[in-house]
Design a protein around this motif. Sequence first.
Motif, PDB file in Angstrom:
ATOM      1  N   ARG A  35       2.921   2.117 -18.950  1.00  0.00           N
ATOM      2  CA  ARG A  35       3.584   0.843 -18.781  1.00  0.00           C
ATOM      3  C   ARG A  35       3.096   0.103 -19.862  1.00  0.00           C
ATOM      4  N   SER A 204       6.571   4.450  -6.136  1.00  0.00           N
ATOM      5  CA  SER A 204       6.329   3.075  -6.223  1.00  0.00           C
ATOM      6  C   SER A 204       4.893   3.293  -7.227  1.00  0.00           C
ATOM      7  N   SER A 207       6.486   3.802 -10.663  1.00  0.00           N
ATOM      8  CA  SER A 207       7.273   2.521 -11.094  1.00  0.00           C
ATOM      9  C   SER A 207       6.156   1.298 -11.530  1.00  0.00           C
ATOM     10  N   SER A 208       5.222   1.589 -11.152  1.00  0.00           N
ATOM     11  CA  SER A 208       4.122   0.554 -11.423  1.00  0.00           C
ATOM     12  C   SER A 208       3.364   0.798 -12.889  1.00  0.00           C
ATOM     13  N   PRO A 278      -1.969  -0.266  -8.730  1.00  0.00           N
ATOM     14  CA  PRO A 278      -0.947  -1.340  -8.452  1.00  0.00           C
ATOM     15  C   PRO A 278      -1.573  -2.324  -7.291  1.00  0.00           C
ATOM     16  N   ASP A 433       8.649  -6.741  -8.859  1.00  0.00           N
ATOM     17  CA  ASP A 433       7.348  -7.326  -8.482  1.00  0.00           C
ATOM     18  C   ASP A 433       6.850  -6.141  -7.703  1.00  0.00           C
ATOM     19  N   PHE A 434       5.323  -6.472  -7.254  1.00  0.00           N
ATOM     20  CA  PHE A 434       4.398  -5.527  -6.270  1.00  0.00           C
ATOM     21  C   PHE A 434       5.398  -5.550  -4.946  1.00  0.00           C
ATOM     22  N   ARG A 437       8.519  -3.239  -4.897  1.00  0.00           N
ATOM     23  CA  ARG A 437       8.003  -1.788  -4.957  1.00  0.00           C
ATOM     24  C   ARG A 437       7.454  -1.189  -3.857  1.00  0.00           C
ATOM     25  N   TYR A 438       6.374  -2.069  -3.031  1.00  0.00           N
ATOM     26  CA  TYR A 438       5.646  -1.325  -2.136  1.00  0.00           C
ATOM     27  C   TYR A 438       6.205  -1.793  -0.904  1.00  0.00           C
TER      28      TYR A 438
END
Length: 506
Positions: A35, A204, A207-208, A278, A433-434, A437-438
Amino acid sequence: CYSYYTMTNAIMELASSAATRTSLESLHSVWSIGRGGAAVVATQAALELSGGGRGAEQIEESFLGVSLTPEGKAVVFMAIAMACHYLGYSFARPVTVALFTSASTGYAGFAGAFPLAMAFVSPFSIFLLMIYGNMLAKLGPGGALVQSTGLCAFVMTASGVAIAFLNKTKPMFMGKIAAVKLITGPLFIFRESYVQLLTSQFWSFMSSALTPSQSGRWFGPIAGLTSIASVIAGLAVSPLVDRVGLEGALMGTGVMLLLSLVWSRKAYKVADKYGFTPSDHGKKHGDKEKASVFGLFEKANQLFKRVPVLGALFVEILASQGLATLLNVCFVARLGSAIPDDTKRAGWVGVFFALINVITMVLQFGILPAVMKVVEPRDAWRVIPLFSLFTIIFQSFQKDPALFTVSASLLVMKVSEYSARRMLDEMVFVPLDFESRYVGKEVIGVFGYRFGKSLMSLALSGLTSVVGNFGLHQLSILSSLVACGWLQTAWKLSTYVPTRQEAEEA
């Protein structure tokens, strides 16, 4: 003990020689992802640096002689962990189906058993989500993954031991019901629930670590690793069951989950070392925040309002999984009558899902990466449901669909779900955002998928109690109607999906 020892050796040899080697070869070029840093030209020797953060393009790590960015190395490790997870799940899936549909250990002859079991999947998924929410609040994403994976490994292994013992002693519950059935029913529900709990956490993390453009390029091949693992497991189910029995194969799932745990810990160690683990910067791990059912739904409702694409994705998943449940009911009904032998049925299901994953793997490695370079994700969302719609309409024109016809409809649905749809699903979360995603991802992945199945199962149970049992022809017609609804929800979702350029800017 002998079965467990034999099965463990067989699986570990299989994993180390085939799955892991194929995984490493397939991910040889993943050194270029991360990323924070675009591609880093690999040198012959990786730089030995003890520090660095996200976005430090000069930092490199070495893995099996290949130079990687720290993000790339972490993604490789997590992809291998997810492949191990799916290898174990692919052992458990045909085994639990065989146990559940068996006359001696399951509920053969009870037409409402399968829909009823699927109806319980959704409430149990909420229970798992509450456990996960507490783990995430106290331990962070890394600790939550460790504990949830360990829990699932214990349940699968203990279930295999319990079933082996009960099959040997054959005790009866209340003098009427074989005690082993009290294990196979809940085990079937647990197997339907746990897979997304772990899968969502793997995705997740990845993706981060990736940007939207990188996810479009690499999510297909990374998902392809799970297809490779599933193919290996599917082909190995029949000989493995012949060697160690259905119970031994269940213990094999526990072994593969522990192996998955080792690789996921490696991924988080790399992320911790270079500072891209993350995290929700607004909260500290260890806060005494306990998840509740109402709190979970309230948080999800607020999140869906704040991020409309998640709400649209949730509705689309309800429709797609409702359709998948209908096709599964058709498949299980036809399979039970066409192949009455438990062992042969388990082997057939294993080969069937291996075929699904072979086709999926071809798409993920050879076709989708090239297609996604020219096709916008929102356009792909609109096309995917059409393939299933065509095959299901063909099935609905058959008065008594054969096993081949019913299997073909399920195959098309599963291939589209495992390949293109899985990739597009994960791409939705990359620019978010976090919390999205989580938290949002777990709610959608664990509860959404299962709630769609449970909702359809409850509807089928209700209709059955009112009008009587449905035949395959009636179920096929109903599946066609639900497929049309899926197409509508996918089209609406596509209007919220950003273009590649918009996702990169976000």
